[in-house]
Scaffold this motif. Structure first.
Motif, PDB file in Angstrom:
ATOM      1  N   ASP A 134       0.583  -1.152   0.022  1.00 52.21           N
ATOM      2  CA  ASP A 134       0.099  -0.004   0.022  1.00 52.21           C
ATOM      3  C   ASP A 134       1.031   0.923   0.133  1.00 52.21           C
ATOM      4  OD1 ASP A 134      -1.904   1.907   0.254  1.00 52.21           O
ATOM      5  OD2 ASP A 134      -2.849   1.005   1.895  1.00 52.21           O
ATOM      6  N   PRO A 135       0.944   2.147  -1.192  1.00 51.21           N
ATOM      7  CA  PRO A 135       1.720   3.280  -1.042  1.00 51.21           C
ATOM      8  C   PRO A 135       1.633   4.366   0.036  1.00 51.21           C
ATOM      9  CG  PRO A 135      -0.092   3.300  -2.915  1.00 51.21           C
ATOM     10  CD  PRO A 135      -0.053   2.011  -2.109  1.00 51.21           C
ATOM     11  N   ALA A 136       0.272   4.014   0.908  1.00 50.07           N
ATOM     12  CA  ALA A 136       0.034   5.045   1.636  1.00 50.07           C
ATOM     13  C   ALA A 136       0.801   4.813   3.098  1.00 50.07           C
ATOM     14  CB  ALA A 136      -1.594   5.156   2.240  1.00 50.07           C
ATOM     15  N   THR A 137       0.939   3.234   3.090  1.00 47.94           N
ATOM     16  CA  THR A 137       1.840   2.951   4.087  1.00 47.94           C
ATOM     17  C   THR A 137       3.290   3.130   4.021  1.00 47.94           C
ATOM     18  OG1 THR A 137      -0.066   1.216   4.722  1.00 47.94           O
ATOM     19  CG2 THR A 137       2.312   0.862   5.742  1.00 47.94           C
ATOM     20  N   ALA A 138       3.858   2.679   2.775  1.00 44.62           N
ATOM     21  CA  ALA A 138       5.214   2.891   2.462  1.00 44.62           C
ATOM     22  C   ALA A 138       5.775   4.122   2.386  1.00 44.62           C
ATOM     23  CB  ALA A 138       5.337   2.012   1.016  1.00 44.62           C
ATOM     24  N   LYS A 139       7.062   4.213   2.887  1.00 44.48           N
ATOM     25  CA  LYS A 139       7.597   5.704   3.020  1.00 44.48           C
ATOM     26  C   LYS A 139       8.278   5.901   1.488  1.00 44.48           C
ATOM     27  CE  LYS A 139       6.693   6.371   7.290  1.00 44.48           C
ATOM     28  NZ  LYS A 139       5.835   7.550   7.520  1.00 44.48           N
TER      29      LYS A 139
END
Length: 450
Positions: free
Chosen positions: A27-32
């Motif tokens: 999930d790009p919202a979770t990834a930095k």
């Protein structure tokens, strides 16, 4: 004040599912770190999105294939920084469209730490336009100028998509850095000690948040409160058992700094023995709380920023409007005069150590949710903490806040141009340049000598 701030963050939530494993979509919202892939049909204006085009992103043991959405865009979350290969499946592009001669379906993208949405832009044109481009491989001077202008505009757009997320994350990191830096500044102002073990107070807060979230199953907001309280207790015990006896024996500042270095090493490797050398992940809320253009912040990001702002405002109010705050500023300005005025200097120092430990514990807990935590996380940002305190003005809490924001922004923005392992260099260069112009720091006062 801290509990009230954490209560605000409760509405945003700090618990979620564990991070996805490698070789599965993240999930790009979770990834930095993430890569934004855009596919558009630019054969006839206006440009139209190309949905359903498969995109493969691979590298560093990571390999996923996703498809563009209805808007022709897809953001791919990454397991970490590094160099990744992006490949667009041009066989799925509608017939009659082709990439310009200068663009290839495969490209290599380098992603730095905390760098979200490095753009991989695929602009398709008609096959006829492509043939015309190939036929005019040696453009006229006017065509060359037009091509360079279009290239500059594209680079400007790419830069805008990278600079705004970097500014947003840099501001959040600066706020968290300020929580830790204020404790260092207050301890230096009241005792004259540069505490090299302060980074371990930050690590302690992060490890306590991990302990009371993953090992002792408490809600995230409650784990942050517990980590803050334990951080204050750790600071109090340090002063009571070590620093106060050394002050009574009138040990000079240089030996005290050496003691702090030894304490830092001992506590740091104790953390490694207890928690291991690996990176510890805390559950985070992957839901997007803010989506403004290229800036995408999760609930954990927003919660960390809200807590930091509320607590920093509370500290500013306490320093300026309460008796203990005024006594702290008096001891920092002139310790001997404060003692002669009837202020219990030792009590003030003890409160400063406790408050500094609590703020560092809170900073470590929020950093653990905002990023990750490991046995030497505090030591990794200790240089940034000292740079922020020095830049803002030694011994001034407000200077530490300003310096932290400057350092945080420079660290994140510089990652656009510099490799991840050099991002602290830009912040230190900025500190040196500012100190050459204003040696006492941004909010520091000139000292009179002689």
């Amino acid at each position: 004040m801290i509990a009230a701030a954490v209560g605000v963050a409760l509405t945003l939530g700090l618990t979620a599912s564990p991070a996805a494993a490698a070789s599965t979509p993240i999930d790009p919202a979770t990834a930095k770190e993430s890569i934004l892939v855009v596919a558009r049909d630019n054969s006839t204006p206006p440009a139209k999105p190309l949905p359903g085009i498969p995109v493969q992103v691979s590298g560093n043991g990571f390999d996923v294939t996703v498809s563009t959405g209805a808007d022709g865009r897809v953001e791919v979350g990454l397991p970490g920084p590094g160099t990744f290969d992006v490949k667009l499946d041009v066989s799925k592009v509608p017939s009659g469209l082709a990439l310009p001669s200068a663009l290839k379906p495969e490209r290599s993208v380098e992603v730095d730490t905390g760098n979200k949405q490095v753009l991989a832009n695929y602009i398709f044109i008609s096959a006829t336009q492509q043939q015309q481009q190939q036929a005019t491989s040696t453009p006229s001077p006017g065509a060359t100028a037009d091509h360079e202008k279009a290239s500059d505009e594209k680079q400007s757009g790419d830069f805008g998509r990278r600079i705004w997320p970097a500014l947003a994350t840099g501001l959040i990191f600066g706020l968290l850095l300020a929580l830790a830096s204020i404790g260092v500044s207050l301890i230096y102002g009241t005792t004259g000690l540069n505490n090299f073990a302060h980074g371990e107070l930050v690590t302690f807060g992060g490890l306590m948040a991990y302990t009371f979230t993953s090992i002792v199953p408490l809600p995230g907001w409650l784990a942050i409160i517990v980590a803050t309280v334990l951080g204050g207790a750790f600071g109090f015990v340090q002063d009571l058992g070590l620093w106060r006896p050394l002050r009574r024996m009138r040990v000079a500042l240089i030996p005290l700094m050496i003691v702090s270095i030894g304490l830092s090493l001992a506590v740091r490797y104790l953390f490694q023995i207890l928690y291991g050398p690996g990176t510890l992940l805390l559950p985070q809320d992957s839901s997007a709380a803010i989506n403004i253009g290229p800036v995408h912040l999760t609930s954990a990001d927003v919660s960390a920023a809200i807590i930091a702002i509320v607590v920093l405002l509370g500290v500013a109010w306490l320093l300026g409007n309460t008796r203990i705050g005024k006594a702290t500023r008096a001891v920092a300005d002139n310790r001997s005069l404060a003692a002669a005025s009837g202020i219990d200097v030792e009590s003030v120092i003890r409160i400063v150590w406790t408050a500094g430990g609590a703020l560092a514990g809170l900073a470590g807990a929020l950093l653990a949710y905002y990023q990750t935590i490991q046995w030497d996380s505090g030591a990794q940002i200790l240089l940034a903490i000292f740079a922020a305190v020095t830049l803002g003005g030694l011994g001034t809490a407000y200077g530490a806040l300003v310096g932290s924001l400057v350092i945080g922004l420079f660290i994140n923005v510089s990652a656009i141009w510099l490799p991840a392992n050099l991002k602290f260099v830009a912040a230190l260069i900025a500190m040196i340049v500012i100190l050459l112009v204003r040696p006492q720091g941004i909010l520091g006062k000139k000292d009179r000598i002689g």
